[in-house]
Design an enzyme around this catalytic site. Structure first.
Site, PDB file in Angstrom:
ATOM      1  N   ALA A  66      78.533  16.927  32.161  1.00  0.00           N
ATOM      2  CA  ALA A  66      79.326  17.917  32.897  1.00  0.00           C
ATOM      3  C   ALA A  66      79.349  17.479  34.362  1.00  0.00           C
ATOM      4  O   ALA A  66      78.445  16.773  34.821  1.00  0.00           O
ATOM      5  CB  ALA A  66      78.685  19.287  32.757  1.00  0.00           C
ATOM      6  N   GLY A 111      76.754  16.667  28.742  1.00  0.00           N
ATOM      7  CA  GLY A 111      78.009  17.074  28.099  1.00  0.00           C
ATOM      8  C   GLY A 111      78.665  15.943  27.320  1.00  0.00           C
ATOM      9  O   GLY A 111      79.452  16.188  26.401  1.00  0.00           O
ATOM     10  N   GLU A 114      76.930  15.959  24.047  1.00  0.00           N
ATOM     11  CA  GLU A 114      77.398  17.169  23.352  1.00  0.00           C
ATOM     12  C   GLU A 114      78.811  16.963  22.803  1.00  0.00           C
ATOM     13  O   GLU A 114      79.122  17.364  21.682  1.00  0.00           O
ATOM     14  CB  GLU A 114      77.346  18.364  24.324  1.00  0.00           C
ATOM     15  CG  GLU A 114      75.908  18.765  24.644  1.00  0.00           C
ATOM     16  CD  GLU A 114      75.793  19.745  25.796  1.00  0.00           C
ATOM     17  OE1 GLU A 114      76.372  19.487  26.873  1.00  0.00           O
ATOM     18  OE2 GLU A 114      75.120  20.774  25.633  1.00  0.00           O
ATOM     19  N   GLU A 134      69.735  17.406  31.278  1.00  0.00           N
ATOM     20  CA  GLU A 134      69.933  18.623  32.086  1.00  0.00           C
ATOM     21  C   GLU A 134      68.639  19.149  32.678  1.00  0.00           C
ATOM     22  O   GLU A 134      68.634  19.716  33.779  1.00  0.00           O
ATOM     23  CB  GLU A 134      70.589  19.717  31.232  1.00  0.00           C
ATOM     24  CG  GLU A 134      72.034  19.444  30.834  1.00  0.00           C
ATOM     25  CD  GLU A 134      72.184  18.657  29.537  1.00  0.00           C
ATOM     26  OE1 GLU A 134      71.182  18.060  29.055  1.00  0.00           O
ATOM     27  OE2 GLU A 134      73.299  18.627  28.993  1.00  0.00           O
TER      28      GLU A 134
END
Ligand code: COA
Length: 260
Positions: A66, A111, A114, A134
């Site tokens: 992200a 991300g 993911e 993270e």
């Protein structure tokens, strides 16, 4: 529709969607998440698309997570919206009803891991690196990482990767079941293209039935999952492709599926 951050090209029933932000290692900001949602909706509704390949541009990264610049300034309300938007976009991919292959050439972190995990098949270069870092930013994964890693690799590995944030190489990702196949970097496109072509030439109703039974059935108890399977199996028997597949076997020839 033209996208600011995505490239798209079709060939032989395969749509290639490329996240095109290489200067930021294809980090997922709000705009890219919105564009990916739309791009996969378009792929869902376009009957000429049988398979999607999802890739990141440049050599260094599939997606490095992200967008940390956006994250750094987010209020809890904005973080909640961002997490939900990412989760919905990834559910949209997972429930597309058409096979999605992730082509992973470099970093697939946060991300990015993911995003890879919501795809149905993952082909990785031996140089790829995976991880849920993270924790090093003082946050949890927010786009489904805790849940999909748990389901793909089990509780022990999910806890290890999310709690430590330590990246793993492609060989460990393969051993954990996080990737489908690991290939030499120079063979990545050849392998992805061959797999995509194989799926694009398969019977789409049967592919959709398998995806539904495994993806949706896998989230349910076995009675519900078996029901998904039975419904899909019966529906396939209403298709011309099923007649073609069984006739081709009996006539000792290669089947030619046309999607009907
Ligand atoms: N969000 C925003 N920008 C990112 C990013 C992210 N997740 N990952 C990389 N970038 C940007 C860098 O800020 C840099 O931008 P700049 O050139 O304008 O300074 C550019 O992409 C290249 O990254 P850089 O860190 O210089 O490359 P590197 O080869 O030294 O390191 C990584 C590569 C992947 C190890 C490193 O970029 C990294 O750790 N990224 C964050 C991974 C992460 O924590 N993801 C989870 C986010 S929730």
């Amino acid at each position: 529709m033209a996208f600011r951050n995505l490239l798209s090209a079709d060939h032989g029933g395969v749509r290639r969607i490329i996240i095109n932000r290489p200067d930021k290692l294809n980090a997922l900001n709000r705009e890219i998440i919105g564009e990916l949602h739309i791009a996969f909706d378009q792929a869902r509704h376009d009957d000429s698309v049988r398979v999607v390949v999802l890739a990141g541009s440049g050599e260094k990264a599939f997606v490095a997570g992200a967008d940390i610049t956006e994250l750094a300034a987010a209020t809890p309300q904005q973080a909640q919206q961002f997490s939900r938007a990412g989760q919905q976009m990834m559910l949209n991919i997972e429930r597309l009803g058409k096979p999605v292959i992730a082509r992973i050439q470099g970093f697939a972190l946060g991300g990015g891991m993911e995003l890879a995990m919501c795809c149905h098949l993952r082909i990785a270069s031996e140089k790829a690196k995976f991880g849920q870092p993270e924790i090093n930013l003082g946050v949890t994964p927010g786009f489904g990482g805790t849940q999909r890693l748990l389901r793909l690799a089990g509780r022990g590995a999910a806890l290890e990767l999310c709690l430590t944030g330590t990246p793993i190489d492609a060989a460990r990702a393969l051993a954990l079941g996080v990737v489908t196949r690991v290939v030499a970097a120079e063979k990545l496109d050849e392998e992805v293209d061959a797999l995509a072509a194989q799926l694009a030439n398969s019977a789409p109703h049967a592919l959709a039935g398998i995806l539904n039974a495994i993806v949706l059935g896998g989230e349910s108890n076995i009675d519900v999952g078996l029901d998904y399977e039975t419904q899909a199996f019966a529906l396939c028997c209403a298709t011309a492709d099923m007649r073609e597949g069984t006739s081709a076997f009996l006539e000792r020839r290669k089947p030619s599926f046309n999607g009907n």
